[in-house]
Write a protein that holds these residues in place. Structure first.
Motif, PDB file in Angstrom:
ATOM      1  N   GLY A  44      22.021  40.466  54.399  1.00 46.08           N
ATOM      2  CA  GLY A  44      23.148  41.040  55.116  1.00 46.08           C
ATOM      3  C   GLY A  44      23.821  40.038  56.038  1.00 46.08           C
ATOM      4  O   GLY A  44      23.305  38.938  56.290  1.00 46.08           O
ATOM      5  N   PHE A  65      21.812  44.327  57.082  1.00 46.72           N
ATOM      6  CA  PHE A  65      23.167  44.748  56.702  1.00 46.72           C
ATOM      7  C   PHE A  65      23.921  45.409  57.859  1.00 46.72           C
ATOM      8  O   PHE A  65      24.609  46.412  57.688  1.00 46.72           O
ATOM      9  CB  PHE A  65      23.132  45.688  55.487  1.00 46.72           C
ATOM     10  CG  PHE A  65      22.655  45.010  54.229  1.00 46.72           C
ATOM     11  CD1 PHE A  65      23.485  44.170  53.526  1.00 46.72           C
ATOM     12  CD2 PHE A  65      21.349  45.183  53.787  1.00 46.72           C
ATOM     13  CE1 PHE A  65      23.038  43.515  52.382  1.00 46.72           C
ATOM     14  CE2 PHE A  65      20.892  44.536  52.658  1.00 46.72           C
ATOM     15  CZ  PHE A  65      21.740  43.696  51.939  1.00 46.72           C
ATOM     16  N   THR A  92      23.162  51.601  52.487  1.00 46.71           N
ATOM     17  CA  THR A  92      23.349  50.899  53.757  1.00 46.71           C
ATOM     18  C   THR A  92      23.544  51.880  54.902  1.00 46.71           C
ATOM     19  O   THR A  92      22.941  51.725  55.983  1.00 46.71           O
ATOM     20  CB  THR A  92      24.562  49.962  53.667  1.00 46.71           C
ATOM     21  OG1 THR A  92      24.371  49.039  52.584  1.00 46.71           O
ATOM     22  CG2 THR A  92      24.737  49.174  54.961  1.00 46.71           C
TER      23      THR A  92
END
Length: 338
Positions: A180, A240, A62
């Motif tokens: 996300g 995300f 991420t």
């Protein structure tokens, strides 16, 4: 010695040797319990190690994607010829007493968000940073310029490029595709489509002597072109992103309050824009744009914070990631007039 005596002696010897060399049932149970405890402990350690490895892999992935997104946005910002700062406000923040859209006052600002597709200005789609950059014209138009001795006036054959409006936004809408909590989207309003046709709703910022980037789309013929807002063609840049929704283990209001800009910089989007579109004060993606003197290159500071919630092995406080920061010096200048 009789055969019977020999058999009895052999049987007693066998029974004696068996009782000396074997294990009782209780001893076997104790061994099983001890071995089971050791194996269970080892399995627990293995499972924990695998969970930690998966969690760190999700966090690292991420954060890597956040860094790639920041690098992409920073690269485009370096090519920008104009970056919006305080003029990126809802209409009504400044007035135009003369009422003439072709001759606005020097401090008039039409408000950029009033001229974006409706889908880009809502509580679930928050415009963050907007700027103009030069965009190459489609290949079909380049070929037309090369083959025709007198190409149409609306084709910039000499420069082979036109201005494009780029807007990066936070998208918080529920999605079956994106896992996300939020994502960054990129919207581009170009003068021409890929097939060479004009884009409906596009108004060149350099059209007319009185037109400037900060007054777009005010200018000659701009009103007719803006009768219908451009179509939303935004695409997701990265997933995300933290949406600022908060949890028991983090004070999101305090996190938003900690977001700040240096002196002589304006934070975008400001609270006026967020209030106008009914969006919360999310500061997982924002920018600080300098308010320096005219004819100076524009300095922009970008901030992005990811949230790995939704990836394998992620739960609770482990989903939050450190905020990334970068500084970009663009080619654009304050108060630029084409």
């Amino acid at each position: 010695m009789s055969l019977r005596s020999r058999l009895n002696r052999l049987f007693r010897r066998k029974q004696k040797s068996s009782s000396v060399g074997g294990f009782t049932f209780i001893e076997l149970l104790v061994v099983i319990f001890i071995a089971g405890g050791i194996i269970s402990g080892l399995l627990y350690l293995v499972v924990e190690l695998l969970g930690v490895d998966q969690r760190e892999a999700s966090r690292n992935e991420t954060q890597r994607e956040m860094q790639l997104a920041m690098d992409y946005i920073a690269t485009e910002l370096r090519e920008a010829v104009y970056v919006y700062n305080d003029c990126y406000l809802p209409q009504g923040s400044r007035t135009n007493p003369d009422g003439d859209p072709n001759n606005p006052d020097d401090d008039y600002c039409p408000g950029l968000i009033n001229h974006l597709p409706d889908a880009l200005t809502s509580a679930d789609n928050i415009p963050i940073i907007a700027f103009w950059k030069q965009q190459p014209i489609p290949t079909v138009l380049k070929e037309q310029c090369a083959s025709s001795p007198t190409p149409p006036d609306n084709i910039p054959c000499r420069t082979a490029s036109s201005y494009a409006l780029i807007v990066y936004s936070i998208n918080r809408a529920d999605s079956d595709i994106w896992k996300g909590k939020a994502r960054i989207t990129r919207y581009a309003l170009t003068q021409f489509k890929s097939d060479g046709s004009l884009t409906p709703g596009y108004a060149p910022p350099e059209e007319g002597v009185s037109v400037r980037f900060d007054r777009w789309p005010i200018g000659a013929n701009s009103a007719s072109r803006q009768a219908v807002l451009p179509r939303d063609t935004s695409a997701v840049l990265v997933d995300f992103l933290d949406d600022g929704s908060g949890a028991d283990f983090i004070d999101t209001d305090e996190t938003a309050d900690l977001a700040s800009c240096p002196d002589d910089y304006s934070m975008i989007p400001n609270q006026d824009v967020l209030t106008t579109i009914g969006a919360p004060a999310i500061r997982s993606f924002y920018a600080c744009v300098d308010q320096g003197q005219s004819n100076t290159n524009r300095d922009v500071i970008l901030y992005i914070r990811g949230n790995a919630q939704g990836r394998p092995g992620i739960s609770g406080e482990a989903s939050f990631l450190p905020t990334l920061e970068t500084r970009v010096l663009s080619r654009g200048v304050l108060g630029r007039a084409p």
